[in-house]
Design a protein around this motif. Structure first.
Motif, PDB file in Angstrom:
ATOM      1  N   ILE A  95       0.866  -1.111   0.037  1.00  0.00           N
ATOM      2  CA  ILE A  95       0.093  -0.002  -0.022  1.00  0.00           C
ATOM      3  C   ILE A  95       0.888   1.037   0.054  1.00  0.00           C
ATOM      4  O   ILE A  95       1.869   1.258   0.902  1.00  0.00           O
ATOM      5  N   GLY A  96       0.704   1.981  -0.996  1.00  0.00           N
ATOM      6  CA  GLY A  96       1.585   3.477  -0.947  1.00  0.00           C
ATOM      7  C   GLY A  96       0.585   4.697  -1.017  1.00  0.00           C
ATOM      8  O   GLY A  96      -0.466   4.534  -1.114  1.00  0.00           O
ATOM      9  N   TYR A  97       1.367   5.570  -1.115  1.00  0.00           N
ATOM     10  CA  TYR A  97       0.681   7.196  -1.112  1.00  0.00           C
ATOM     11  C   TYR A  97       1.566   7.903  -2.057  1.00  0.00           C
ATOM     12  O   TYR A  97       2.813   7.707  -2.079  1.00  0.00           O
ATOM     13  N   GLN A  98       0.895   8.806  -3.011  1.00  0.00           N
ATOM     14  CA  GLN A  98       1.559   9.555  -3.815  1.00  0.00           C
ATOM     15  C   GLN A  98       0.843  11.158  -3.797  1.00  0.00           C
ATOM     16  O   GLN A  98      -0.564  11.083  -3.610  1.00  0.00           O
ATOM     17  N   LEU A  99       1.661  12.229  -3.768  1.00  0.00           N
ATOM     18  CA  LEU A  99       1.029  13.380  -3.582  1.00  0.00           C
ATOM     19  C   LEU A  99       1.719  14.295  -4.826  1.00  0.00           C
ATOM     20  O   LEU A  99       2.879  14.248  -4.996  1.00  0.00           O
ATOM     21  N   SER A 100       1.167  14.919  -5.718  1.00  0.00           N
ATOM     22  CA  SER A 100       1.506  15.846  -6.999  1.00  0.00           C
ATOM     23  C   SER A 100       1.103  16.983  -6.808  1.00  0.00           C
ATOM     24  O   SER A 100      -0.204  17.264  -6.651  1.00  0.00           O
ATOM     25  N   ARG A 109      -3.244  16.975  -5.836  1.00  0.00           N
ATOM     26  CA  ARG A 109      -3.941  15.567  -5.827  1.00  0.00           C
ATOM     27  C   ARG A 109      -2.927  14.657  -5.085  1.00  0.00           C
ATOM     28  O   ARG A 109      -1.687  14.522  -5.302  1.00  0.00           O
ATOM     29  N   SER A 110      -3.644  13.671  -4.212  1.00  0.00           N
ATOM     30  CA  SER A 110      -3.251  12.661  -3.719  1.00  0.00           C
ATOM     31  C   SER A 110      -3.988  11.485  -4.017  1.00  0.00           C
ATOM     32  O   SER A 110      -5.058  11.264  -4.214  1.00  0.00           O
ATOM     33  N   PHE A 111      -3.152  10.250  -3.914  1.00  0.00           N
ATOM     34  CA  PHE A 111      -3.600   8.873  -3.980  1.00  0.00           C
ATOM     35  C   PHE A 111      -3.146   8.113  -2.886  1.00  0.00           C
ATOM     36  O   PHE A 111      -1.932   8.166  -2.650  1.00  0.00           O
ATOM     37  N   VAL A 112      -3.955   7.107  -2.377  1.00  0.00           N
ATOM     38  CA  VAL A 112      -3.674   6.088  -1.646  1.00  0.00           C
ATOM     39  C   VAL A 112      -4.105   5.008  -2.413  1.00  0.00           C
ATOM     40  O   VAL A 112      -5.205   4.569  -2.644  1.00  0.00           O
ATOM     41  N   PHE A 113      -3.181   3.910  -2.461  1.00  0.00           N
ATOM     42  CA  PHE A 113      -3.479   2.801  -3.519  1.00  0.00           C
ATOM     43  C   PHE A 113      -2.735   1.530  -2.940  1.00  0.00           C
ATOM     44  O   PHE A 113      -1.778   1.602  -2.077  1.00  0.00           O
ATOM     45  N   MET A 114      -3.360   0.410  -3.376  1.00  0.00           N
ATOM     46  CA  MET A 114      -2.962  -0.879  -3.172  1.00  0.00           C
ATOM     47  C   MET A 114      -2.246  -1.492  -4.553  1.00  0.00           C
ATOM     48  O   MET A 114      -3.250  -1.196  -5.572  1.00  0.00           O
ATOM     49  N   SER A 131      -7.373   2.305  -5.653  1.00  0.00           N
ATOM     50  CA  SER A 131      -7.405   3.137  -4.419  1.00  0.00           C
ATOM     51  C   SER A 131      -8.174   2.242  -3.508  1.00  0.00           C
ATOM     52  O   SER A 131      -8.938   1.632  -3.674  1.00  0.00           O
ATOM     53  N   LEU A 132      -7.708   3.027  -2.184  1.00  0.00           N
ATOM     54  CA  LEU A 132      -8.392   2.542  -0.895  1.00  0.00           C
ATOM     55  C   LEU A 132      -8.113   3.569   0.244  1.00  0.00           C
ATOM     56  O   LEU A 132      -7.292   4.327   0.102  1.00  0.00           O
ATOM     57  N   SER A 133      -8.970   3.340   1.180  1.00  0.00           N
ATOM     58  CA  SER A 133      -8.395   4.003   2.436  1.00  0.00           C
ATOM     59  C   SER A 133      -7.516   3.652   3.296  1.00  0.00           C
ATOM     60  O   SER A 133      -7.592   2.441   3.403  1.00  0.00           O
ATOM     61  N   HIS A 134      -6.757   4.479   4.209  1.00  0.00           N
ATOM     62  CA  HIS A 134      -5.654   3.923   5.156  1.00  0.00           C
ATOM     63  C   HIS A 134      -5.759   5.062   6.224  1.00  0.00           C
ATOM     64  O   HIS A 134      -5.558   6.200   6.006  1.00  0.00           O
ATOM     65  N   ASP A 135      -5.874   4.468   7.498  1.00  0.00           N
ATOM     66  CA  ASP A 135      -5.836   5.469   8.482  1.00  0.00           C
ATOM     67  C   ASP A 135      -4.763   6.269   8.538  1.00  0.00           C
ATOM     68  O   ASP A 135      -4.486   7.408   9.272  1.00  0.00           O
ATOM     69  N   LYS A 136      -3.583   5.822   8.131  1.00  0.00           N
ATOM     70  CA  LYS A 136      -2.332   6.480   8.065  1.00  0.00           C
ATOM     71  C   LYS A 136      -1.986   7.637   7.062  1.00  0.00           C
ATOM     72  O   LYS A 136      -1.179   8.580   7.514  1.00  0.00           O
ATOM     73  N   LYS A 137      -2.925   7.514   6.116  1.00  0.00           N
ATOM     74  CA  LYS A 137      -2.967   8.739   5.350  1.00  0.00           C
ATOM     75  C   LYS A 137      -4.335   9.148   4.948  1.00  0.00           C
ATOM     76  O   LYS A 137      -4.976   8.969   3.956  1.00  0.00           O
ATOM     77  N   PRO A 138      -5.244   9.691   6.043  1.00  0.00           N
ATOM     78  CA  PRO A 138      -6.340  10.415   5.777  1.00  0.00           C
ATOM     79  C   PRO A 138      -6.316  11.492   4.781  1.00  0.00           C
ATOM     80  O   PRO A 138      -5.421  12.328   4.582  1.00  0.00           O
ATOM     81  N   GLU A 139      -7.616  11.927   4.305  1.00  0.00           N
ATOM     82  CA  GLU A 139      -7.535  12.857   3.238  1.00  0.00           C
ATOM     83  C   GLU A 139      -7.461  14.305   4.303  1.00  0.00           C
ATOM     84  O   GLU A 139      -7.940  14.247   5.611  1.00  0.00           O
TER      85      GLU A 139
END
Length: 211
Positions: A95-100, A109-114, A131-139
């Motif tokens: 599971i990763g995170y990207q912000l651009s 824009r940000s993405f949380v993804f598997m 995409s999915l939700s994850h507590d470590k990277k909330p909106e």
């Protein structure tokens, strides 16, 4: 929970390639609106297909390396602020995170993804990123949480090289000027060529190595 989501997105990827292609967008007054949770059936998806100058081991080694994903996005011209690992689910899934940054006047824009992959036999491998939700990277209020509805690959080993198919759909959130979405469409359409070119360029810089 994460393992169940992994199984589901891999099944979805196999269904995508079995069912054909589709798209998820609506044109209106110079803007394209990507609708969340729209059914895939009956639609055409932007994608690409062709030979790649990589072995499967080289491809998956790069694909599973978030540093490569970060550099490839920059190579494609995206203004990437952050790419980070949230957690490994197992050896074939993370599971990763990207912000651009987005061009003015759009918000970041940000993405949380598997990202998950598996061997489906006969030298073929299926991959999906969703995409999915994850507590470590909330909106947050500082960016718009975009969605990857599907970013699927079917990779076939042919001698020492691979043949790839890519199909992707995403929801950037909000209203986006069509000129920027055309650029995004071009990126999706040429994803395999981009991967090949970025891999060669980054290998020359010593960022990645052939396996």
């Amino acid at each position: 929970q994460h393992l169940a989501f992994k199984d589901r997105i891999l099944r979805e990827a196999e269904e995508i390639f079995n069912a054909g292609t589709f798209t998820i967008k609506k044109e209106k007054k110079g803007f394209t609106h990507f609708k969340r949770n729209e059914q895939f059936e009956g639609h055409r998806l932007k994608g690409s297909e062709g030979p790649m100058n990589l072995s499967w081991k080289s491809f998956i080694s790069a694909f599973s390396n978030l540093d490569f994903g970060h550099e490839m996005a920059k190579y494609a011209g995206r203004n990437i602020v952050e790419t980070s690992l949230i957690e490994w689910v197992d050896e074939n899934c993370y599971i990763g995170y990207q912000l651009s940054k987005s061009p003015f006047p759009m918000s970041k824009r940000s993405f949380v993804f598997m990202a998950a992959w598996k061997d489906i036999g006969e030298g073929k491998h299926v991959i999906n990123v969703k995409s999915l939700s994850h507590d470590k990277k909330p909106e947050t209020e500082n960016d718009i949480r975009a969605l990857l509805l599907a970013s699927a690959y079917l990779i076939e080993e042919r001698d020492e090289k691979i043949h790839g198919k890519f199909l992707g759909a995403f929801d950037l959130g909000g209203s986006i000027p069509s000129v920027f979405l055309k650029m995004a469409d071009a990126d999706s359409y040429n994803r395999l060529e981009l991967f090949d070119e970025a891999h060669l360029a980054l290998k020359k810089k010593g960022i990645i190595w052939d396996q």
